[in-house]
Design a protein around this motif. Structure first.
Motif, PDB file in Angstrom:
ATOM      1  N   LEU A 174       4.492  -3.730 -11.276  1.00 58.23           N
ATOM      2  CA  LEU A 174       4.101  -2.521 -11.422  1.00 58.23           C
ATOM      3  C   LEU A 174       4.996  -1.734 -12.298  1.00 58.23           C
ATOM      4  O   LEU A 174       4.865  -0.705 -12.935  1.00 58.23           O
ATOM      5  CB  LEU A 174       4.017  -1.720 -10.001  1.00 58.23           C
ATOM      6  CG  LEU A 174       3.124  -2.272  -9.078  1.00 58.23           C
ATOM      7  CD1 LEU A 174       3.251  -1.458  -7.734  1.00 58.23           C
ATOM      8  CD2 LEU A 174       1.767  -1.930  -9.623  1.00 58.23           C
TER       9      LEU A 174
ATOM     10  N   ARG B 191       0.757   6.598  -6.893  1.00 49.83           N
ATOM     11  CA  ARG B 191      -0.453   7.434  -6.952  1.00 49.83           C
ATOM     12  C   ARG B 191      -0.041   9.001  -6.944  1.00 49.83           C
ATOM     13  O   ARG B 191      -0.638   9.736  -7.797  1.00 49.83           O
ATOM     14  CB  ARG B 191      -1.265   7.330  -5.854  1.00 49.83           C
ATOM     15  CG  ARG B 191      -2.277   6.220  -6.052  1.00 49.83           C
ATOM     16  CD  ARG B 191      -3.515   6.410  -5.162  1.00 49.83           C
ATOM     17  NE  ARG B 191      -4.293   5.328  -5.062  1.00 49.83           N
ATOM     18  CZ  ARG B 191      -4.710   4.422  -4.340  1.00 49.83           C
ATOM     19  NH1 ARG B 191      -4.011   4.339  -3.258  1.00 49.83           N
ATOM     20  NH2 ARG B 191      -5.488   3.362  -4.486  1.00 49.83           N
TER      21      ARG B 191
ATOM     22  N   VAL C  51      -7.168  -0.851  -5.003  1.00 53.80           N
ATOM     23  CA  VAL C  51      -6.313  -1.772  -4.234  1.00 53.80           C
ATOM     24  C   VAL C  51      -7.391  -2.493  -2.951  1.00 53.80           C
ATOM     25  O   VAL C  51      -8.292  -1.804  -2.569  1.00 53.80           O
ATOM     26  CB  VAL C  51      -5.484  -1.086  -3.239  1.00 53.80           C
ATOM     27  CG1 VAL C  51      -4.421  -1.838  -2.423  1.00 53.80           C
ATOM     28  CG2 VAL C  51      -4.195  -0.258  -4.248  1.00 53.80           C
TER      29      VAL C  51
ATOM     30  N   ILE D 129       2.266   1.682  -3.635  1.00 52.05           N
ATOM     31  CA  ILE D 129       1.265   2.209  -4.354  1.00 52.05           C
ATOM     32  C   ILE D 129       0.798   3.709  -4.307  1.00 52.05           C
ATOM     33  O   ILE D 129       0.620   4.328  -5.138  1.00 52.05           O
ATOM     34  CB  ILE D 129       0.077   1.464  -4.349  1.00 52.05           C
ATOM     35  CG1 ILE D 129       0.431   0.041  -4.957  1.00 52.05           C
ATOM     36  CG2 ILE D 129      -1.208   1.961  -5.144  1.00 52.05           C
ATOM     37  CD1 ILE D 129      -0.780  -1.213  -4.815  1.00 52.05           C
ATOM     38  N   GLU D 130       0.895   4.219  -3.064  1.00 49.62           N
ATOM     39  CA  GLU D 130       0.372   5.402  -2.613  1.00 49.62           C
ATOM     40  C   GLU D 130       1.580   6.202  -2.953  1.00 49.62           C
ATOM     41  O   GLU D 130       1.479   7.600  -3.524  1.00 49.62           O
ATOM     42  CB  GLU D 130       0.499   5.628  -0.793  1.00 49.62           C
ATOM     43  CG  GLU D 130      -0.055   6.848  -0.431  1.00 49.62           C
ATOM     44  CD  GLU D 130      -1.425   7.190  -1.180  1.00 49.62           C
ATOM     45  OE1 GLU D 130      -1.706   8.324  -1.492  1.00 49.62           O
ATOM     46  OE2 GLU D 130      -2.307   6.164  -1.090  1.00 49.62           O
TER      47      GLU D 130
ATOM     48  N   LYS E 206       0.800  -1.109  -0.129  1.00 55.41           N
ATOM     49  CA  LYS E 206       0.083  -0.069  -0.015  1.00 55.41           C
ATOM     50  C   LYS E 206       0.837   1.356   0.056  1.00 55.41           C
ATOM     51  O   LYS E 206       0.376   2.389  -0.771  1.00 55.41           O
ATOM     52  CB  LYS E 206      -1.077   0.161   1.315  1.00 55.41           C
ATOM     53  CG  LYS E 206      -2.014  -1.037   1.220  1.00 55.41           C
ATOM     54  CD  LYS E 206      -3.011  -1.005   2.455  1.00 55.41           C
ATOM     55  CE  LYS E 206      -3.939  -2.104   2.467  1.00 55.41           C
ATOM     56  NZ  LYS E 206      -4.905  -2.266   3.571  1.00 55.41           N
TER      57      LYS E 206
ATOM     58  N   VAL F 237      -5.080  -4.077  -7.713  1.00 58.06           N
ATOM     59  CA  VAL F 237      -4.074  -5.084  -6.958  1.00 58.06           C
ATOM     60  C   VAL F 237      -5.092  -5.617  -5.791  1.00 58.06           C
ATOM     61  O   VAL F 237      -5.413  -4.744  -5.006  1.00 58.06           O
ATOM     62  CB  VAL F 237      -3.047  -4.222  -6.442  1.00 58.06           C
ATOM     63  CG1 VAL F 237      -2.096  -5.311  -5.568  1.00 58.06           C
ATOM     64  CG2 VAL F 237      -1.979  -3.692  -7.510  1.00 58.06           C
TER      65      VAL F 237
ATOM     66  N   PHE G 191      -5.349   3.530  -9.253  1.00 60.75           N
ATOM     67  CA  PHE G 191      -5.133   2.208  -8.639  1.00 60.75           C
ATOM     68  C   PHE G 191      -6.485   1.789  -7.405  1.00 60.75           C
ATOM     69  O   PHE G 191      -6.973   2.494  -6.955  1.00 60.75           O
ATOM     70  CB  PHE G 191      -3.901   2.414  -7.652  1.00 60.75           C
ATOM     71  CG  PHE G 191      -2.526   2.491  -8.307  1.00 60.75           C
ATOM     72  CD1 PHE G 191      -1.815   1.371  -8.837  1.00 60.75           C
ATOM     73  CD2 PHE G 191      -2.082   3.798  -8.589  1.00 60.75           C
ATOM     74  CE1 PHE G 191      -0.846   1.294  -9.407  1.00 60.75           C
ATOM     75  CE2 PHE G 191      -0.893   3.919  -9.399  1.00 60.75           C
ATOM     76  CZ  PHE G 191      -0.092   2.661  -9.788  1.00 60.75           C
TER      77      PHE G 191
ATOM     78  N   ASP H  78      -4.081  -4.648 -15.348  1.00 58.12           N
ATOM     79  CA  ASP H  78      -4.249  -3.469 -15.683  1.00 58.12           C
ATOM     80  C   ASP H  78      -5.184  -3.402 -16.841  1.00 58.12           C
ATOM     81  O   ASP H  78      -5.338  -4.411 -17.708  1.00 58.12           O
ATOM     82  CB  ASP H  78      -2.859  -2.696 -16.082  1.00 58.12           C
ATOM     83  CG  ASP H  78      -1.983  -3.805 -17.193  1.00 58.12           C
ATOM     84  OD1 ASP H  78      -2.291  -3.582 -18.393  1.00 58.12           O
ATOM     85  OD2 ASP H  78      -1.040  -4.553 -16.903  1.00 58.12           O
TER      86      ASP H  78
END
Length: 354
Positions: free
Chosen positions: A265, A232, A241, A228-229, A225, A279, A239, A294
């Motif tokens: 990714l 972002r 999640v 991914i943040e 997380k 994800v 995204f 994706d």
């Protein structure tokens, strides 16, 4: 007190006392038989009683003395054997014992000496194997590091370096026609902007590989997380999640799965041209399921196998196999890419290696 009475020394004394009692009864029976059948003048009931009492007292004293004397040597030899077993249990496999006698206790001592020699040989073999394993691990880590650096260098040259070179050439060309053909120069500036954005995306994807593999004490889900943040905030990608709490997993499993997500990714940023990424991570009592998808351009999986770009896909598959998992890839041109990872995890394995 009871424990002492059960020792080898008192067992010998008891055996002598048992013999004394048996002999006393036999002797008493013989004397009484002579007294009843023959009634000799020299043998009377008082004499028999006096003789038996004297015999019992002297026999008791002799039994104690003989028991201590005869058991002393056996006790000392058994103590040596006990000390030998204690030394072996503590890892001192070089300890040896030798007896001059040629009996069963000496045979036990010889067997313990042979056991010590075999354990010492096995210990030396295990130490040698541990050293070889450590050396192989260092060699493998060094080779993997060199290979990863070579791949990053190749990617930087093939992607970012060439794009920057193209940017330089187009910028110089735009500068020359800026005054004479402003419309054309404007179009080229737009192309330069797109190329710069693409180079920036390539750099972000490559930087994912430089991220430390350790999760700094974070659970796997929190590490993903956080990753991914960060993306972002830097990429124009939506995204989605959906991750369950996977609990305490072995460190090796967490690190390999985290690397798989990094690689996936990175490939999406570099090749997919996607606007949406999903994800998902779930688990049950038998396995962990990780899904990454994706909506990008996709590719022909058969063509990809013969392409140098398949190195990342191969790496993900190898990482899954190292932790006993399975790796599945589905992709078609224009339909995006889907990656499924399944890793079996037993309940008693959770939390180990932490």
């Amino acid at each position: 007190m009871l424990k002492q009475l059960n020792s080898i020394r008192y067992m010998y004394i008891r055996s002598h006392l048992y013999g004394l009692i048996l002999n006393t009864f036999i002797l008493l029976s013989i004397l009484l038989s002579i007294y009843v059948w023959f009634q000799p003048d020299w043998l009377s009931a008082g004499a028999i009683l006096m003789f038996i009492l004297l015999y019992v007292v002297l026999g008791f004293i002799m039994s104690l003395y003989a028991g201590f004397r005869s058991s002393g040597d056996v006790k000392h030899r058994l103590d040596y054997i006990s000390m030998m077993i204690t030394q072996l249990s503590r890892g001192n496999f070089s300890k040896r014992i030798y007896f001059n006698e040629n009996d069963e206790i000496a045979a036990v001592g010889d067997e313990l000496n042979v056991l010590g020699e075999k354990l010492e040989q096995q210990k030396d073999s295990l130490v040698k194997l541990a050293d070889e394993k450590s050396e192989l691990a260092r060699t493998a880590h060094k080779a993997a590091t060199i290979e990863e650096r070579q791949r990053l260098a190749r990617d930087l040259h093939d992607a970012v370096s060439q794009q920057l070179f193209a940017l330089t050439m187009m910028a110089q060309a735009t500068e020359k026609i800026f005054d004479r053909r402003p419309e054309k120069a404007k179009e080229q500036l737009q192309e330069i902007t797109q190329m710069a954005l693409q180079a920036q995306t390539e750099m972000r994807a490559l930087l994912l590989h430089l991220r430390p593999v350790h999760l700094s004490g974070e659970p796997l889900t929190e590490g993903i997380k956080t990753l991914i943040e960060e993306l972002r905030q830097k990429c124009q990608i939506d995204f989605d999640v959906d991750m369950e709490d996977l609990g305490d997993l072995p460190t090796s499993v967490e690190e390999q799965l985290f690397r798989v997500v990094q690689e996936a990714l990175s490939n999406i940023l570099r090749h997919a041209n996607a606007s949406e990424v999903k994800v998902e991570a779930t688990h049950d009592q038998k396995e962990i399921f990780l899904h990454i998808a994706d909506n990008g351009v996709g590719f022909d999986t058969e063509d990809k196998k013969a392409n140098k770009a398949s190195y990342g896909l191969k790496t993900m598959r190898e990482r899954c196999e190292e932790i006993g998992g399975t790796y599945s890839l589905r992709s078609r041109k224009g339909e995006g890419t889907h990656i499924d990872v399944r890793v079996p995890v037993k309940a008693n394995e959770k939390g180990e290696e932490k």
